[in-house]
Design a protein around this motif. Structure first.
Motif, mmCIF file in Angstrom:
data_model
loop_
_atom_site.group_PDB
_atom_site.id
_atom_site.type_symbol
_atom_site.label_atom_id
_atom_site.label_comp_id
_atom_site.label_asym_id
_atom_site.label_seq_id
_atom_site.Cartn_x
_atom_site.Cartn_y
_atom_site.Cartn_z
ATOM 1 N N TYR A 230 2.080 -8.430 3.476
ATOM 2 C CA TYR A 230 1.958 -6.914 3.270
ATOM 3 C C TYR A 230 3.422 -6.398 3.907
ATOM 4 N N ASP B 89 5.399 -2.426 3.837
ATOM 5 C CA ASP B 89 5.326 -0.938 3.812
ATOM 6 C C ASP B 89 6.032 -0.744 2.562
ATOM 7 N N PRO C 202 0.801 -1.175 -0.138
ATOM 8 C CA PRO C 202 0.055 -0.123 0.074
ATOM 9 C C PRO C 202 0.931 1.337 -0.178
ATOM 10 N N ARG D 3 -5.414 -1.844 2.214
ATOM 11 C CA ARG D 3 -5.027 -3.580 2.549
ATOM 12 C C ARG D 3 -6.185 -4.275 2.022
ATOM 13 N N HIS D 4 -7.184 -4.010 2.496
ATOM 14 C CA HIS D 4 -8.362 -4.680 1.871
ATOM 15 C C HIS D 4 -8.569 -4.808 0.401
#
Length: 91
Positions: free
Chosen positions: A87, A89, A7, A73-74
């Motif tokens: 995930y 950063d 993200p 994230r979703h």
């Protein structure tokens, strides 16, 4: 298949470095994909330019205009092709 989800919000340089780091890992490139989730209000062409569907690994762009890490994230999870989600950063 593993999906690496990154993200980001207006940090193209950091995303580029993060993608490069993922690509340097010692893991079979045909067994994972990378999703760049752009959490900006408007889609950013420079982030799309980082994507290449000719992989491996496949690098895809997802735009999520609803602000916030949770939404990003979703969106990554909803667009993932892998069964395992990783995930990271953007920095």
């Amino acid at each position: 298949m593993v999906t690496v989800i990154i993200p980001t919000y207006q940090r193209t340089v950091f995303v580029s470095d993060a993608v490069s780091s993922v690509l340097r890992q010692n893991f079979p490139k045909e067994r994972y994909e990378v999703l760049i989730v752009d959490n900006s209000f408007r889609p950013r062409a420079e982030l799309r330019a980082l994507c290449d569907s000719h992989g491996p690994p496949v690098i895809r762009y997802v735009h999520e205009p609803r602000n916030g890490l949770l939404h990003a994230r979703h969106a990554g999870a909803e667009n993932a092709r892998g069964r395992i989600l990783v995930y990271i950063d953007d920095d």
